[in-house]
Design an enzyme around this catalytic site. Structure first.
Site, PDB file in Angstrom:
ATOM      1  N   TYR A  74       0.826  -1.202   0.000  1.00 18.83           N
ATOM      2  CA  TYR A  74       0.000   0.000   0.000  1.00 18.83           C
ATOM      3  C   TYR A  74       0.860   1.252   0.000  1.00 18.83           C
ATOM      4  CZ  TYR A  74      -3.383  -3.517   1.592  1.00 18.83           C
ATOM      5  OH  TYR A  74      -4.159  -4.647   1.732  1.00 18.83           O
ATOM      6  N   SER A 225     -12.680  -5.594   2.218  1.00 15.62           N
ATOM      7  CA  SER A 225     -13.682  -4.952   1.353  1.00 15.62           C
ATOM      8  C   SER A 225     -15.101  -5.391   1.701  1.00 15.62           C
ATOM      9  CB  SER A 225     -13.389  -5.238  -0.128  1.00 15.62           C
ATOM     10  OG  SER A 225     -12.201  -4.622  -0.532  1.00 15.62           O
ATOM     11  N   ARG A 229     -15.926  -2.090  -1.649  1.00 14.12           N
ATOM     12  CA  ARG A 229     -15.129  -0.933  -2.079  1.00 14.12           C
ATOM     13  C   ARG A 229     -15.956   0.358  -2.062  1.00 14.12           C
ATOM     14  NH1 ARG A 229     -10.739  -3.740  -3.475  1.00 14.12           N
ATOM     15  NH2 ARG A 229     -11.085  -5.835  -4.281  1.00 14.12           N
ATOM     16  N   GLY A 230     -16.805   0.448  -1.039  1.00 13.92           N
ATOM     17  CA  GLY A 230     -17.621   1.642  -0.839  1.00 13.92           C
ATOM     18  C   GLY A 230     -18.983   1.588  -1.492  1.00 13.92           C
ATOM     19  N   PHE A 231     -19.181   0.647  -2.409  1.00 15.05           N
ATOM     20  CA  PHE A 231     -20.444   0.577  -3.135  1.00 15.05           C
ATOM     21  C   PHE A 231     -21.623   0.339  -2.194  1.00 15.05           C
ATOM     22  CE2 PHE A 231     -23.741  -1.968  -5.203  1.00 15.05           C
ATOM     23  CZ  PHE A 231     -24.107  -1.115  -6.221  1.00 15.05           C
TER      24      PHE A 231
END
Length: 337
Positions: A74, A225, A229-231
């Site tokens: 990362y 996740s 991924r935020g969805f």
């Protein structure tokens, strides 16, 4: 619950009711940990704020979160420095996890992220020394092989991981995104503490074989996740809102045609959330945690308000009807990557 700039006061993540044993490893952590990838890697570069990320990590620890997850990939390399800075003076309050075994090709970054597995013993040994230096610690609590290298026998990679454990550089060792066949081969070399893999209402593949294997063999499962991924938090409803520096813009499930169909999943989550007077992110996280008592989730966030919202999931009790409704949501359109 709306995200704001305050830190949560109830429920406290670290209370006994919200702690879980990760299989038979001896690791006990909070049901919700903190994934730190998005603070330094692949999401919208223009929105990154290291000072706020430090506040998020420290607020998580203040509220009892004990599992903090990072990786050398990362940044690359910068996220471990950030995590180390945030945890300075608080090392003993957390279970610190990092990873090795993926080497980035930055040629096309950030639009395209290309990584190559490297599971050679030499790379693994060198990687942990780099991670310990960047984190500013003398050991990590959990060291994970980020991906199995198809060019290196898993026995060699896992043997090197076990050597690091014997040396005291890693208290526990785990794998990430490994299938049952590789888990079996690794387990024959040395015990596996944890497996980290993607699991959410938009990525349920591991429920068929991998999670049951982990449960049967006493291996803790760490869900990354968990918000898709935020969805599943409602963060992306149109592809056009994703910047060119956000890797989701190139992911199949976020393409216009697929995204519009995938919104059916979000609508189902929102319907359950409305009944609970909750945010969709909280329902999505509660569903993940309901899949197995030996499972923990590590949602990522980059602002304290989203941490507040995520921790609120610990107060959500989904009914059997809720779970059946969520289980029946359509499969996502488009592959993960």
């Amino acid at each position: 619950m709306n995200a704001d700039s305050s830190t949560p006061t109830v429920p406290v993540a670290g209370s006994p009711a919200h702690r879980r044993a990760l299989g038979r490893s001896g690791l006990e952590v909070t049901a919700l940990g903190l994934g730190c990838m998005g603070m330094s890697w692949v999401y919208d570069e223009s929105s990154r704020d290291d000072a706020e990320s430090v506040r998020v990590i420290q607020a998580a620890v203040d509220n009892g979160v004990t599992l903090i997850d990072t990786a050398d990939l990362y940044g690359p390399f910068t996220n471990e420095v950030l995590v180390g800075k945030a945890l300075r003076g608080r090392r003993d309050e957390v279970t610190l996890a990092t990873k090795c075994g993926l080497v980035p090709d930055m040629t096309l970054y950030p639009r395209t992220v290309k990584v190559t597995p490297n599971g050679t013993p030499e790379h693994i040994r060198a990687s942990i020394d780099g991670s310990l230096s960047r984190l500013g610690v003398d050991h990590v609590d959990l060291y994970q092989l980020h991906r199995v290298d198809p060019e290196v026998p898993i026995e060699e990679s896992w043997g090197a991981m076990a050597e690091l454990q014997a040396e005291g550089k890693a208290v526990h060792i785990g794998l990430s995104e490994a299938g049952v066949a590789d888990l079996e081969r690794a387990a024959a070399v040395a015990p596996i503490a944890t497996l980290q893999s993607e699991l959410s209402l938009w990525s349920r593949d591991t429920l068929a074989e991998v999670l049951p294997w982990c449960t049967a063999h006493g291996v803790g499962f760490i869900a990354f996740s968990p918000l898709g991924r935020g969805f599943l938090a409602g963060a992306v409803r149109e592809t056009s809102t994703l910047s060119d520096t956000d890797f989701r813009a190139a992911m199949p499930r976020f393409q216009d045609g697929a995204l519009q169909q995938n919104l059916r999943i979000l609508a189902g989550v929102e319907a359950v959330a409305k009944r609970h007077d909750a945010a969709p992110s909280q329902v999505a996280l509660a569903w993940v945690l309901a899949q197995d008592p030996g499972l923990v989730a590590i949602p990522g966030c980059t602002v304290v308000g989203h941490l507040t919202e995520n921790l609120g999931a610990l107060g959500i009790e989904l009914t059997p009807g809720d779970l059946a409704e969520l289980d029946g949501l359509p499969a996502p359109v488009g592959t993960r990557f």
